[in-house]
Enzyme design. Sequence first.
Site, PDB file in Angstrom:
ATOM      1  N   LYS A  97       4.512   3.474 -10.043  1.00 21.18           N
ATOM      2  CA  LYS A  97       3.055   3.451 -10.149  1.00 21.18           C
ATOM      3  C   LYS A  97       2.543   4.880 -10.126  1.00 21.18           C
ATOM      4  O   LYS A  97       3.002   5.680  -9.314  1.00 21.18           O
ATOM      5  CB  LYS A  97       2.438   2.655  -8.996  1.00 21.18           C
ATOM      6  CG  LYS A  97       0.944   2.414  -9.129  1.00 21.18           C
ATOM      7  CD  LYS A  97       0.422   1.603  -7.938  1.00 21.18           C
ATOM      8  CE  LYS A  97      -1.055   1.264  -8.098  1.00 21.18           C
ATOM      9  NZ  LYS A  97      -1.606   0.628  -6.883  1.00 21.18           N
ATOM     10  N   HIS A 149      -1.406   3.008   6.051  1.00 22.41           N
ATOM     11  CA  HIS A 149      -1.834   4.256   5.430  1.00 22.41           C
ATOM     12  C   HIS A 149      -3.010   4.013   4.489  1.00 22.41           C
ATOM     13  O   HIS A 149      -3.328   2.882   4.134  1.00 22.41           O
ATOM     14  CB  HIS A 149      -0.675   4.923   4.686  1.00 22.41           C
ATOM     15  CG  HIS A 149      -0.051   4.054   3.626  1.00 22.41           C
ATOM     16  ND1 HIS A 149       0.771   2.984   3.922  1.00 22.41           N
ATOM     17  CD2 HIS A 149      -0.117   4.091   2.266  1.00 22.41           C
ATOM     18  CE1 HIS A 149       1.192   2.410   2.807  1.00 22.41           C
ATOM     19  NE2 HIS A 149       0.659   3.063   1.784  1.00 22.41           N
TER      20      HIS A 149
END
Length: 335
Positions: free
Chosen positions: A202, A277
């Site tokens: 990605k 995160h």
Amino acid sequence: MEVLRVQAVAALSSTQNDIPEEFIMSEHSRPSSTTFTGPTPDLPVIDLANPDRASVTSAIAEASREWGIFQVVNHGVPEELIKRLQLVGNDFFKLPIEEKEVYAANPSSGSLEGYGTQFDKDLEGKKSWVDFLFHIVWPQSRVNYKVWPQNPASYREVNEEYTKCMLPLVDEMFSNLSIGLGLEKGALKEAAGGDEMKYLMKINYYPPCPRPDLALGITPHTDMSTLTIILPDQVPGLQVSKDEHWIDVKYVPNALIVHIGDQIEIMSNGVYKSMLHRTTVNKEKARLSWPLFVEPPEEKEIGPLPQLITGEKPAKYKCKKFKDYQYCKINKLPQ
């Protein structure tokens, strides 16, 4: 249905010094009010060329228990290849939007592969300030080259070369993590699907944002993968939740960032932590990152390894097919 890309929103917003309401995070989520500004520990940085292999294994295991994330240097990926990968990614996102739309993802088909915009919203309906390019890179039998850009011309060559470097690095991470649990070096990889595991590349593209104090590139989450290996660029933005504080991850030249994903937390029965995160954005510069997600086969059942279950340490997680885990997490259903 035409989708308004964040890159286009950014171009409009830059002239107004404002962003649409759906990108403005709630007060308790805004980076301006939640980023910790006091002294913080740095992420562990592990030198994979250290000849003391027991020391490397110990450092990886400790970082995975205490942080769930660490950086690795001397990882075997040539610096020149890293620069080429970053160049073709940057060049793709510099193309006119209509040229990128040729590779648009079609979620209604059941696949997110291709060019797109982060569709997931947080629990309060807020959107992430990011566009992406997403596709399988391994095994080759699963690769759909129709969603790989033909411009830049070297995109396929560079990504395939990078993937070849990732295969032994991922194996090294699995081996060290297994040994760190007191298991045979192949235990975690085999439990996660062995050579049938899927590797997905990605590219996250975070356009310049006129109000970086209000927006997030990606809202807080853990990764569904076994492991995620991230190639960052020099623009800061990754933040991790440590001791209930959001802290910045410092850029280390030529380092790769290794995330423990949900599936390794499950297989280790909670010994290794899947790191929460998020990402922030920058007012002046675009930021890109290249996460590589390593996932089990869809039909693979993942649960705590039997070797780690005892009367004193019962199983903390249910066994579940990876595709069912994905469905629950994407749809925010109880696990």
